[in-house]
Design a protein around this motif. Structure first.
Motif, PDB file in Angstrom:
ATOM      1  N   ASN A   1       9.924  -7.591   7.062  1.00 47.42           N
ATOM      2  CA  ASN A   1      10.617  -6.465   6.420  1.00 47.42           C
ATOM      3  C   ASN A   1       9.616  -5.514   5.755  1.00 47.42           C
ATOM      4  O   ASN A   1       9.744  -5.163   4.578  1.00 47.42           O
ATOM      5  CB  ASN A   1      11.637  -6.976   5.393  1.00 47.42           C
ATOM      6  N   LEU A   2       8.621  -5.119   6.528  1.00 47.17           N
ATOM      7  CA  LEU A   2       7.549  -4.277   6.012  1.00 47.17           C
ATOM      8  C   LEU A   2       7.508  -2.943   6.744  1.00 47.17           C
ATOM      9  O   LEU A   2       7.877  -2.843   7.910  1.00 47.17           O
ATOM     10  CB  LEU A   2       6.192  -4.973   6.188  1.00 47.17           C
ATOM     11  N   THR A   3       7.026  -1.929   6.029  1.00 51.75           N
ATOM     12  CA  THR A   3       6.749  -0.638   6.643  1.00 51.75           C
ATOM     13  C   THR A   3       5.246  -0.380   6.576  1.00 51.75           C
ATOM     14  O   THR A   3       4.523  -1.058   5.831  1.00 51.75           O
ATOM     15  CB  THR A   3       7.472   0.498   5.901  1.00 51.75           C
ATOM     16  N   PHE A   4       4.786   0.579   7.345  1.00 44.67           N
ATOM     17  CA  PHE A   4       3.364   0.938   7.344  1.00 44.67           C
ATOM     18  C   PHE A   4       2.874   1.285   5.937  1.00 44.67           C
ATOM     19  O   PHE A   4       1.847   0.756   5.484  1.00 44.67           O
ATOM     20  CB  PHE A   4       3.133   2.101   8.318  1.00 44.67           C
ATOM     21  N   PRO A   5       3.583   2.161   5.181  1.00 43.10           N
ATOM     22  CA  PRO A   5       3.114   2.486   3.824  1.00 43.10           C
ATOM     23  C   PRO A   5       3.064   1.268   2.892  1.00 43.10           C
ATOM     24  O   PRO A   5       2.175   1.163   2.047  1.00 43.10           O
ATOM     25  CB  PRO A   5       4.136   3.514   3.326  1.00 43.10           C
ATOM     26  N   GLU A   6       4.008   0.353   3.053  1.00 41.16           N
ATOM     27  CA  GLU A   6       4.017  -0.840   2.197  1.00 41.16           C
ATOM     28  C   GLU A   6       2.820  -1.728   2.469  1.00 41.16           C
ATOM     29  O   GLU A   6       2.246  -2.324   1.542  1.00 41.16           O
ATOM     30  CB  GLU A   6       5.319  -1.624   2.426  1.00 41.16           C
ATOM     31  N   ILE A   7       2.428  -1.819   3.723  1.00 38.48           N
ATOM     32  CA  ILE A   7       1.251  -2.621   4.069  1.00 38.48           C
ATOM     33  C   ILE A   7      -0.008  -2.007   3.461  1.00 38.48           C
ATOM     34  O   ILE A   7      -0.828  -2.702   2.844  1.00 38.48           O
ATOM     35  CB  ILE A   7       1.111  -2.732   5.600  1.00 38.48           C
ATOM     36  N   ILE A   8      -0.162  -0.703   3.611  1.00 39.43           N
ATOM     37  CA  ILE A   8      -1.325  -0.015   3.050  1.00 39.43           C
ATOM     38  C   ILE A   8      -1.367  -0.169   1.534  1.00 39.43           C
ATOM     39  O   ILE A   8      -2.424  -0.423   0.934  1.00 39.43           O
ATOM     40  CB  ILE A   8      -1.307   1.482   3.439  1.00 39.43           C
ATOM     41  N   GLU A   9      -0.218  -0.049   0.887  1.00 37.60           N
ATOM     42  CA  GLU A   9      -0.121  -0.203  -0.560  1.00 37.60           C
ATOM     43  C   GLU A   9      -0.557  -1.605  -0.995  1.00 37.60           C
ATOM     44  O   GLU A   9      -1.312  -1.765  -1.952  1.00 37.60           O
ATOM     45  CB  GLU A   9       1.322   0.063  -1.006  1.00 37.60           C
ATOM     46  N   SER A  10      -0.087  -2.626  -0.278  1.00 33.48           N
ATOM     47  CA  SER A  10      -0.389  -4.010  -0.636  1.00 33.48           C
ATOM     48  C   SER A  10      -1.858  -4.352  -0.415  1.00 33.48           C
ATOM     49  O   SER A  10      -2.437  -5.132  -1.167  1.00 33.48           O
ATOM     50  CB  SER A  10       0.491  -4.969   0.170  1.00 33.48           C
ATOM     51  N   VAL A  11      -2.464  -3.770   0.595  1.00 35.25           N
ATOM     52  CA  VAL A  11      -3.861  -4.074   0.905  1.00 35.25           C
ATOM     53  C   VAL A  11      -4.827  -3.311   0.001  1.00 35.25           C
ATOM     54  O   VAL A  11      -5.814  -3.877  -0.489  1.00 35.25           O
ATOM     55  CB  VAL A  11      -4.170  -3.765   2.389  1.00 35.25           C
ATOM     56  N   TYR A  12      -4.536  -2.049  -0.265  1.00 36.65           N
ATOM     57  CA  TYR A  12      -5.511  -1.204  -0.951  1.00 36.65           C
ATOM     58  C   TYR A  12      -5.231  -0.947  -2.432  1.00 36.65           C
ATOM     59  O   TYR A  12      -6.136  -0.524  -3.161  1.00 36.65           O
ATOM     60  CB  TYR A  12      -5.640   0.135  -0.226  1.00 36.65           C
ATOM     61  N   ARG A  13      -4.015  -1.208  -2.887  1.00 37.23           N
ATOM     62  CA  ARG A  13      -3.705  -0.852  -4.276  1.00 37.23           C
ATOM     63  C   ARG A  13      -3.178  -2.005  -5.119  1.00 37.23           C
ATOM     64  O   ARG A  13      -3.366  -2.017  -6.329  1.00 37.23           O
ATOM     65  CB  ARG A  13      -2.689   0.303  -4.303  1.00 37.23           C
ATOM     66  N   LYS A  14      -2.505  -2.950  -4.510  1.00 36.00           N
ATOM     67  CA  LYS A  14      -1.944  -4.048  -5.280  1.00 36.00           C
ATOM     68  C   LYS A  14      -2.972  -5.169  -5.457  1.00 36.00           C
ATOM     69  O   LYS A  14      -3.918  -5.288  -4.670  1.00 36.00           O
ATOM     70  CB  LYS A  14      -0.685  -4.589  -4.588  1.00 36.00           C
ATOM     71  N   PRO A  15      -2.782  -6.014  -6.497  1.00 41.09           N
ATOM     72  CA  PRO A  15      -3.722  -7.125  -6.703  1.00 41.09           C
ATOM     73  C   PRO A  15      -3.585  -8.193  -5.623  1.00 41.09           C
ATOM     74  O   PRO A  15      -2.541  -8.300  -4.973  1.00 41.09           O
ATOM     75  CB  PRO A  15      -3.317  -7.673  -8.079  1.00 41.09           C
ATOM     76  N   PHE A  16      -4.641  -8.957  -5.426  1.00 43.49           N
ATOM     77  CA  PHE A  16      -4.695 -10.074  -4.490  1.00 43.49           C
ATOM     78  C   PHE A  16      -4.307  -9.717  -3.059  1.00 43.49           C
ATOM     79  O   PHE A  16      -3.407 -10.317  -2.468  1.00 43.49           O
ATOM     80  CB  PHE A  16      -3.826 -11.232  -4.986  1.00 43.49           C
ATOM     81  N   PRO A  17      -4.972  -8.725  -2.467  1.00 44.06           N
ATOM     82  CA  PRO A  17      -4.680  -8.410  -1.061  1.00 44.06           C
ATOM     83  C   PRO A  17      -5.008  -9.573  -0.128  1.00 44.06           C
ATOM     84  O   PRO A  17      -4.425  -9.683   0.951  1.00 44.06           O
ATOM     85  CB  PRO A  17      -5.584  -7.208  -0.785  1.00 44.06           C
ATOM     86  N   ASN A  18      -5.935 -10.463  -0.558  1.00 39.74           N
ATOM     87  CA  ASN A  18      -6.264 -11.622   0.280  1.00 39.74           C
ATOM     88  C   ASN A  18      -5.052 -12.544   0.433  1.00 39.74           C
ATOM     89  O   ASN A  18      -4.777 -13.056   1.525  1.00 39.74           O
ATOM     90  CB  ASN A  18      -7.454 -12.386  -0.285  1.00 39.74           C
ATOM     91  N   ARG A  19      -4.298 -12.730  -0.651  1.00 38.40           N
ATOM     92  CA  ARG A  19      -3.082 -13.552  -0.557  1.00 38.40           C
ATOM     93  C   ARG A  19      -2.047 -12.887   0.341  1.00 38.40           C
ATOM     94  O   ARG A  19      -1.369 -13.554   1.136  1.00 38.40           O
ATOM     95  CB  ARG A  19      -2.479 -13.772  -1.948  1.00 38.40           C
ATOM     96  N   PHE A  20      -1.912 -11.586   0.203  1.00 35.50           N
ATOM     97  CA  PHE A  20      -0.956 -10.835   1.020  1.00 35.50           C
ATOM     98  C   PHE A  20      -1.273 -11.002   2.501  1.00 35.50           C
ATOM     99  O   PHE A  20      -0.396 -11.331   3.313  1.00 35.50           O
ATOM    100  CB  PHE A  20      -0.994  -9.366   0.625  1.00 35.50           C
ATOM    101  N   LEU A  21      -2.535 -10.809   2.867  1.00 34.21           N
ATOM    102  CA  LEU A  21      -2.922 -10.908   4.271  1.00 34.21           C
ATOM    103  C   LEU A  21      -2.814 -12.342   4.782  1.00 34.21           C
ATOM    104  O   LEU A  21      -2.382 -12.579   5.916  1.00 34.21           O
ATOM    105  CB  LEU A  21      -4.354 -10.388   4.445  1.00 34.21           C
TER     106      LEU A  21
END
Length: 277
Positions: free
Chosen positions: A174-194
């Motif tokens: 349930n993700l969009t392109f902008p949400e992925i970019i936000e989670s990787v580049y702006r939110k904390p712990f992008p390693n956990r997200f990926l």
């Protein structure tokens, strides 16, 4: 009683041990002093660990974790002393030393971690004697969950894996392109997200493109890390959730590199209980 902790980037496994026997196990979020502040670590200990312990008095505490460098270990030791009553030593060491002690004990060998991140070393039976730097998921961490997730998302969004897999992924999470970019580049712990996308890779390993992505990542791990040690004269051990769940693909990658894997285990805790027991 002693308290042993094994912490990756995603979760921490806390085990209360008495006379070599496990008496209580608690799981909290990962604690990493390289990325977290003193206050954040204290909050995790206070809210997630202490309420689940019957007793906070221990003879010793042995904490093994990602980000526990010589420069950062003092910060974590201070927080542990703040919230726990420890009559003896508090040792804060790297998760890599914990893995080596768990799989090698007092014998020399090559210990590797494949979890959210990846790491490896040559362990001489007492300490880490040689280590290729892991460099994290941006510059390294070949074969780790975050890097696998990064490769997957990058290939999907750049249309390298076909529209069917791309739509399946976006719908499933349930993700969009902008949400992925936000989670990787702006939110904390992008390693956990990926790293959270590892299940998608496992579920779709029968897809040739997915299998090739995972196999190539593991081959890169062996070539850029493990093969820099003496893999002929010392046993190679692999530990961690990624190593355990992908062990068949991992074995193929190791065979291609001419490496024989001695053991693959999911968690170092049983080995650490034996070591400190």
């Amino acid at each position: 009683m002693i308290l042993i902790a094994d912490s990756g980037s995603t979760k921490t496994d806390w085990c209360v041990v008495e006379q070599g026997q496990l008496v209580r196990q608690v799981f909290t979020k990962g604690i990493n002093p390289f990325f977290q502040t003193k206050e954040e670590i204290g909050t995790e200990l206070r809210k997630s660990l202490l309420p689940h312990l019957d007793c906070t008095a221990f003879e010793a505490v042995y904490f093994y974790g990602a980000g526990c460098t010589a420069e950062k270990s003092g910060l974590l030791e201070q927080e542990l002393r703040t919230y726990l009553q420890v009559h003896g030593p508090i040792e804060v060491n790297s998760d890599l030393l914990g893995a080596a002690r768990a799989v090698c004990g007092n014998q020399p060998g090559i210990a590797c971690i494949l979890g959210t991140g990846s790491n490896s070393c040559y362990y001489n039976g007492e300490k880490i004697a040689a280590q290729v730097p892991s460099l994290g998921f941006i510059l390294g961490d070949e074969g780790g969950g975050a890097t696998l997730g990064k490769l997957l998302v990058s290939d999907l969004l750049k249309n390298q894996l076909g529209n069917r897999l791309k739509e399946k992924f976006l719908t499933q999470y349930n993700l969009t392109f902008p949400e992925i970019i936000e989670s990787v580049y702006r939110k904390p712990f992008p390693n956990r997200f990926l790293a959270s996308f590892s299940p998608f890779l496992l579920e779709n390993l029968e897809e040739p493109e997915i299998y090739a992505l995972v196999l190539n990542a593991f081959q890169s791990f062996f070539q850029r890390n493990v093969m820099q040690y003496d893999c002929v004269n010392y046993s190679v051990h692999l530990i961690g959730s990624i190593a355990f769940h992908y062990r068949k693909v991992l074995s193929e990658a190791a065979k291609t590199a001419g490496i024989e894997i001695k053991s693959v285990i999911q968690s170092p805790m049983q080995g650490l209980i034996r070591y400190h027991g």
